[in-house]
Design an enzyme around this catalytic site. Structure first.
Site, short mmCIF file in Angstrom:
data_model
loop_
_atom_site.label_atom_id
_atom_site.label_comp_id
_atom_site.label_asym_id
_atom_site.label_seq_id
_atom_site.Cartn_x
_atom_site.Cartn_y
_atom_site.Cartn_z
CG ASP A 1 -7.07 -3.33 -6.50
OD1 ASP A 1 -7.05 -2.59 -7.50
OD2 ASP A 1 -6.04 -3.83 -6.02
CG ASN B 1 2.27 -8.09 0.70
OD1 ASN B 1 1.97 -8.05 -0.50
ND2 ASN B 1 1.50 -7.57 1.64
CG HIS C 1 -0.61 -7.06 -2.56
ND1 HIS C 1 -0.26 -6.13 -1.62
CD2 HIS C 1 -0.58 -6.40 -3.74
CE1 HIS C 1 -0.05 -4.97 -2.21
NE2 HIS C 1 -0.23 -5.10 -3.50
CD GLU D 1 -2.21 -6.72 1.63
OE1 GLU D 1 -1.44 -7.12 0.74
OE2 GLU D 1 -1.95 -5.78 2.39
C1 GLP Z 1 -1.22 -1.90 -5.37
C2 GLP Z 1 -2.30 -2.56 -6.21
C3 GLP Z 1 -1.81 -3.84 -6.84
C4 GLP Z 1 -0.45 -3.63 -7.46
C5 GLP Z 1 0.54 -3.25 -6.40
C6 GLP Z 1 1.97 -3.11 -6.90
O1 GLP Z 1 -1.21 -2.32 -4.05
N1 GLP Z 1 -3.49 -2.82 -5.49
O2 GLP Z 1 -2.76 -4.29 -7.80
O3 GLP Z 1 -0.03 -4.79 -8.14
O4 GLP Z 1 0.09 -2.02 -5.86
O5 GLP Z 1 2.19 -1.81 -7.32
P1 GLP Z 1 3.47 -1.30 -8.08
O6 GLP Z 1 3.31 -1.73 -9.49
O7 GLP Z 1 3.41 0.18 -7.92
O8 GLP Z 1 4.66 -1.91 -7.41
#
Ligand code: GLP
Length: 235
Positions: A67, A136, A138, A143
């Site tokens: 992404d 959440n 995702h 989402e």
């Molecule tokens: C972002 C990314 C996700 C990732 C998520 C969790 O929103 N788009 O791909 O899994 O963060 O991030 P973290 O590992 O910092 O909790």
């Protein structure tokens, strides 16, 4: 599904790097699906040190990232392209031309979504997809919704995601409100999926995703249907 419980973040990072290294060693020209967020940073550090020790070679590897934020240029230090360059690509011998992150600044975002799906298809799909998980549920930026979206698409980020990701920005208002994300189809079509989750705050959503009902309200729950899912987690 295989769940590897680890004692701490360092161990999680080593285990995840073991799995990615095994993929690169067994298929040097593999397609790696890569993720951003804070969780994979340790995994990338481990991969860099294995590269420096000449244990793994990225020269034939192709990467596709999940992404990107809409509106951020690749040189913006909050963009996911910048994150990947600084946390991994600049430190290993990957061919930059073989690294792919969707563009958040395309003139025609819908055409960019189609280009990205076609690219993944032309590569023969993803061999190993690395995923983090949002609070959440995702994955990438898929989402919670009332349906799963199969294709790469533009998504309006939810408040909890903007809130969680605001820690990397000066303020909540600075966080882009939309993103481009790989859809559920390319993720589920990956031959292997590796999900990493670190911290007590991720345990509840992890349980819900892995053992609760499969629903688009918890996007990661679809992974229960993946035939080769490995989860590496620590509290
Ligand atoms: C972002 C990314 C996700 C990732 C998520 C969790 O929103 N788009 O791909 O899994 O963060 O991030 P973290 O590992 O910092 O909790």
């Amino acid at each position: 599904m295989r769940i590897i419980h680890t004692e701490n973040y360092e161990q999680l990072s080593r285990q995840a790097a073991n799995i990615i290294s095994a993929q690169i060693i067994s298929k040097p020209n593999c397609v790696l699906g890569l993720a951003t967020g804070s969780t994979p940073i340790g995994t990338y550090k481990e991969l860099i040190s294995r590269f420096e020790n000449k244990d793994i070679d990225f020269s034939e590897v192709t990467t596709v990232n999940l992404d990107e934020y809409c509106g951020l240029t690749p040189d913006n230090d909050q963009s996911y392209r910048y994150f990947m360059n600084t946390n991994l690509f600049n430190h290993v011998n990957v061919d930059m031309a073989k690294t792919n992150v969707p563009s958040g600044i395309a003139d025609d975002p819908q055409a960019e979504c189609e280009r990205y799906d076609n690219l993944i298809e032309s590569l023969g799909g993803i061999d190993l997809q690395l995923l983090g998980i949002g609070h959440n549920g995702h994955i990438g930026f898929n989402e919670p919704d009332d349906k799963f979206t199969k294709e790469t698409h533009i998504v309006k980020l939810g408040d909890s995601t903007i809130e969680a990701n605001s820690r990397f920005f000066d303020s909540y208002d600075d966080v882009p409100k939309s993103a481009i994300t790989m859809g559920i189809k390319a993720i589920m079509n990956a031959k292997k999926v590796l999900l990493v989750a670190s911290g007590k705050d991720k345990q509840e959503i992890l349980k819900k995703s892995l053992f609760g009902p499969i629903t688009p309200n918890v996007p990661a729950s679809i992974l229960q249907l993946h035939p080769d899912l490995t989860v590496v987690e620590c509290e």
